[in-house]
Design an enzyme around this catalytic site. Sequence first.
Site, PDB file in Angstrom:
ATOM      1  N   ALA A 142       0.863  -1.179   0.000  1.00 54.76           N
ATOM      2  CA  ALA A 142       0.000   0.000   0.000  1.00 54.76           C
ATOM      3  C   ALA A 142       0.899   1.228   0.000  1.00 54.76           C
ATOM      4  O   ALA A 142       1.724   1.398   0.905  1.00 54.76           O
ATOM      5  CB  ALA A 142      -0.907  -0.002   1.221  1.00 54.76           C
ATOM      6  N   VAL A 159       4.546  -1.285   3.269  1.00 52.31           N
ATOM      7  CA  VAL A 159       4.396   0.128   2.912  1.00 52.31           C
ATOM      8  C   VAL A 159       5.246   0.436   1.681  1.00 52.31           C
ATOM      9  O   VAL A 159       6.461   0.216   1.677  1.00 52.31           O
ATOM     10  CB  VAL A 159       4.804   1.040   4.079  1.00 52.31           C
ATOM     11  CG1 VAL A 159       4.597   2.500   3.687  1.00 52.31           C
ATOM     12  CG2 VAL A 159       3.992   0.705   5.328  1.00 52.31           C
ATOM     13  N   LYS A 160       4.590   0.940   0.664  1.00 53.02           N
ATOM     14  CA  LYS A 160       5.272   1.262  -0.593  1.00 53.02           C
ATOM     15  C   LYS A 160       5.749   2.715  -0.536  1.00 53.02           C
ATOM     16  O   LYS A 160       4.961   3.630  -0.287  1.00 53.02           O
ATOM     17  CB  LYS A 160       4.308   1.055  -1.758  1.00 53.02           C
ATOM     18  CG  LYS A 160       4.967   0.760  -3.092  1.00 53.02           C
ATOM     19  CD  LYS A 160       3.890   0.374  -4.095  1.00 53.02           C
ATOM     20  CE  LYS A 160       4.481  -0.044  -5.431  1.00 53.02           C
ATOM     21  NZ  LYS A 160       3.408  -0.306  -6.418  1.00 53.02           N
ATOM     22  N   ILE A 161       7.032   2.908  -0.779  1.00 53.53           N
ATOM     23  CA  ILE A 161       7.677   4.214  -0.646  1.00 53.53           C
ATOM     24  C   ILE A 161       8.363   4.579  -1.959  1.00 53.53           C
ATOM     25  O   ILE A 161       9.048   3.738  -2.552  1.00 53.53           O
ATOM     26  CB  ILE A 161       8.743   4.188   0.473  1.00 53.53           C
ATOM     27  CG1 ILE A 161       8.147   3.714   1.807  1.00 53.53           C
ATOM     28  CG2 ILE A 161       9.410   5.546   0.616  1.00 53.53           C
ATOM     29  CD1 ILE A 161       7.294   4.715   2.522  1.00 53.53           C
TER      30      ILE A 161
END
Length: 217
Positions: A56, A82-84
């Site tokens: 996400a 967590v997509k960064i």
Amino acid sequence: MKFFLDTANTEDIKHFAELGLVDGVTTNPTLVSREGRDFETVIKEITQIVSGPVSAEVTATKAEEMIAQARNEIKWASNIVVKIPMTEEGLKAVKVLSGEGIKTNVTLVFSVSQGLLAAKAGATYISPFLGRLDDIGGNGIQLVKDLRQVLDTYGFKTEIIAASVRGPQHVQEAALAGADIATIPATVFGKLWSHPLTDKGLASFASDWKAFQATQK
């Protein structure tokens, strides 16, 4: 090699998850916006369909805000990654989050140096974009090969997710290049088991069997 679905469409995810071949899901703001529903609701639904990692993406551009979003997102389900984005601020966020044991997927990777920086920051995954790099005359598969060599040489545990996959050929080549994972759009996933010679062979078998059956009457 693990297969992720690159979509936020829960019906597509349910369909392919039933095969038992989907190891995770990746999403991004564009994919979620196409669903026309609340971001949190969509992500939570996906995490209930698949038990593997669900990426996400944060929408903030500053490290402090990315970190705050990440800490909130991981409360939604235990399998959220967590997509960064691959930016200086993104790397700052990844360093902090990895220190807290929060899994991250650094996206929009187009060079070895970017991938190496993400790995040094503690990224769980890096996502080189094959198709988009090919579009500008680069070589996405060569990037995967180079990243594989660098990560192995220096002992990084970061996994490579081949992203921006345009067709079955990309999946095959990414596997041969050493990608740990391919994240695949639903339209491409549905083509992986197809081949003209398979279809031709099945038609031939069916025709021969029909002819044989006719002789038994």
